[in-house]
Design an enzyme around this catalytic site. Sequence first.
Site, short mmCIF file in Angstrom:
data_model
loop_
_atom_site.label_atom_id
_atom_site.label_comp_id
_atom_site.label_asym_id
_atom_site.label_seq_id
_atom_site.Cartn_x
_atom_site.Cartn_y
_atom_site.Cartn_z
N SER A 47 -25.68 14.37 22.88
CA SER A 47 -25.12 13.72 21.65
C SER A 47 -24.78 12.16 21.48
CB SER A 47 -24.92 14.76 20.87
OG SER A 47 -22.88 14.88 20.81
N ASP A 48 -25.12 11.72 20.54
CA ASP A 48 -24.16 10.46 21.04
C ASP A 48 -22.83 10.66 20.32
OD1 ASP A 48 -23.62 7.82 20.75
OD2 ASP A 48 -25.28 6.73 20.12
#
Length: 798
Positions: free
Chosen positions: A230-231
Site C-alpha cells: 500500500s502507499d
Amino acid sequence: MSLKYEKIINQMTLEEKARMMSGKNTWETVDFPQYGIPSMTLSDGPHGLRRQAGAGDHLGLNASLPATCFPTAASVANSWDEKLGEEIGVALAEEAVTMGVNVILGPGLNIKRSPLCGRNFEYFSEDPYHAGKMAAAYIRGIQSQGIAACPKHFAANSQELRRMANDSVVDERTFRELYTTGFEIAVKEGKAKSIMSSYNEVNGIYANENSHMLQEILVDEWGFDGFVVSDWGGSNDHALGVKNGSHLEMPGTGKSGVHDIVEAVKNGNLTEEVLDQRLDELLSVIIDTHQATEEKKGTAFNVEAHHELARKVAEESVVLLKNEDNILPLRPGTKVTVIGDFAQNPRYQGAGSSLVNPAKQPEFILGEIGSSSLEMVAFEQGYRRNKKSDEKLLNQAKEAAKKAEVVLIFAGLDEISESEGLDRTHMNMPQAQNMLIDEITTVNPNVIVVLSAGSAVEMPWYSYVRGIVHGYLGGQAGASAMLNVLTGKVCPSGKLNETYPMHCEDTPVQHYYPSKERSSEYREALYVGYRYYTTVDKKVRFPFGFGLSYTTFKYSDLKIDESGVTFQIRNTGKIKGTEIAQLYVGRKSDTVFRPVRELKGFARVTLEAGESKTVHIGFDDKTFRFYDTRTDTWEIETGDYEIMVGCDAQTMLLTDKLYVAGTVKEGRYEKEKMPEYFNGQIRAIDNDTFRLLYGREIPDGSWSGEIRMNDAVCQLYYGKGILGKLFYGVLRILLKISEWQGKPNLNVLFNYNMPIRGYAKMTGGFVTMEMARALTEMANGHRIKGTAHLIKATVKRD
C-alpha cells in the site's frame, strides 16, 4: 498451489503470519529470526535514495543519508533514452545496497492527465507507452543489483487534492489503454518484483483492495509474481486487501492490522490458504533481496562517478524550446548578464517524499559559470521567490541587462508551486518572474530564458525572447549540464514528455479536474494530452515530443512491413547531434473512436554531421490493439491504419497506410450516439453520453452531509462538529503561512488530504480504528457520545 517457503510458513502461528503483512515501523517489515526471516527495508527513491538515518517518517521531515540527487523522472523522460534509464537504475541500486535498502519505491509512472497535478515532476509522461518504456528501463537497472523496484502508484492516481478520499470514475477502455498500459510494460518488460497501489478508489473500490486490478489484471493477465504494498497510510480494509491481492500494509499499524487479518480468517472472510500464498509471495522478495544488501551494507558507493552520471543525465534531458536566429550556442567570450534567484539558489528537485539529501553540494550557475567559456559581466537577483515584484530588484536587473551582449534569465516554478499533496490551480509562473522577463526584453533584445520546473507553464513572454532552454529539475549536477548546453559543449537532444498548451483553459480536462467533490470523473476518456490537441487541431505552445537541436535532420525512405517501419535519418547540419524519431499510429473508424494518432514506438539516433542511418522501429502487441469491453480483452480491428513517423506529435514527416487483418471487424461504439468521442470535442460531456461510455450508472460523488471515516480532513468544514471545523481552520491557516513562506508544509498537507481512518493507519497503533470511528462521530456533531466512545476505545487500546 505449492509454496516456495512452505516449511517456514507451516511453523508460524496465525498471529505471526498476520504480523508479517504490516510494517514493523515506517520503513521496515517484521522479522522473525527464529524462522530465518530477515527484516526488509523499503525507501523512497524515484530519483535518489531517501534512507532516513534516524527515526523514519514518510514525509521526509527527518534527515536522510546522503545520496546522489539525479534529475527527476519528468526530466529524464525528455531524454527518451531507455539505456540511460537503466544506468540510473543501476546507480540507484548501488547506493541502496550500501544503505541496506531492499526495495526502492519507484519509479513513478502515473499519467499526466493534467499539467496541474502537483506531483507531475515525479512522473514520466502524458503517454503510457513512453512512461512504461522508461519505467521498465529503471526497473531492469535497479533489479540487476539483486534488489527490488516498486513502480507506483497503481492506478488512475491523477490528483493530489483529497488523494486518499477520491474515487477515480473511469470507463474500462480508458482505464486499460491509458492508466494501466504503462504498468503493464513495467511488469512484463521490467519484471518488477513489487508494485505500490494508489491511495484512491477506482470505480468505487480502493486500489489496494481491488481484485480486478490486483488479481485479474496484475496477476492473471500480466503474470506478476511479486508483492503489492500500500502507499503509506493507503490501506483501508487490510484483510480485504490481502484477500484480493495486496500483501504489505505500510507503515506499521500496531496490532490493528494483525487483529483485522486474524479476525477475517476466524470468521471465514479470508482463508488461511490465501494468507499463506500472500505471505509466500512476500517472503520470496524479502529473502531474495536480503543477500544483496547483506553483502554491501555499510560500504561506500562511488560519489564522483554517480555525480558524473547525474550530469550526463541532465545534459540529455535539457530541451531547447526556442532558438531565434540561432542565438544558441553562445560563442566563447560572450558577455552575459545573469539574472534570477534560481542562478544562485537552484530549483533542482521536487518536494515531498522524494526529497533527496544530495551526496555532493548541488551545483548552481554562479558557482559554475566561471569554468565556462562565457564572460559574466553582472548578476542580479531580479525577483524574490514567491513574492510580489520588487521594484528595486527589477530596476537593478534592467540596468545590469544593458551591460551585456546576452541576458540569461533563470526562472521557473518555485517550491510552493508544485509539491506532493498540493495541486496547482493555474499554469502561471510567479508573476514577479513574468514581469521581470517582460521588462528585461525592453532594454536588451537578446534574452534567453532558462527554465527550472517539473511541469508545463504558460509563457506570455514567448514572442519577446530569443531563446528558451528548459532543464526541468536537473538534479545536483544540473547547473554544469545546463552551461554545457548553452555553450555548445553538448548539443541539446531532449524532447518534451508532455504538451505545453497555450493556456491552462485549453487543456482537455479543464472542466473535470480536479474533482469538485468525491468523484473524479474521467469524462475526457482517451483524449489526454497530445491525443486531444492533435485530434481537434488545437494550437499549442509546444507539442508532446518537441525539442530543437543545434543541428538539423532529414527523414526519408519510409518502408513498412508486418514487423515494423524502416526509414532513413540524415544529419544535414554541421555538428554531431541526436534525434528522437517517434512512431505514431492512427485509424479512422465508425465503430471504435480513437485519437487521430497515438505513440507506438520511438528511437534515439546519434549522427555525425552528414551521416545517415537506417532506423527500424518494430511493431509490438500494443501497436494496433484496443480494449474491447464486449469481450473484456484486447482486440485488433481489421482495416487500414495510418503509419506515421514524426519528430513530435504534431509534425508527421513520413506517412503511409498498412492493412491489418485483425481479430474483430468492428467495435461496439455507435458514432451517432456519442459524436463527441469520435471527433474529440470532449470538453462538455453530458451525463447521458458519459453514462453510455461508462457502461453503468454514474456514482453520486457529492458530499452526503455526514462525515464518514473515509472522508478527508479537509472535508471537516462540512461537518457539524465544532472541533473538526476548528482543526480544519488551523490547517488552512498553516497552509496559508507555508504559502507565504514559499515552502510546502508536507505534514500539514498530508493531514489536510488524509481521511479520518488514516490516523489509525499512520500512528503505529496510537490511534485505533475504534478511536477513528469515535472521532468521526464527533465530527458529525455527536460530541458527548463521540467523546464517550473515544475514551472507551482509548482505554481498551492494545
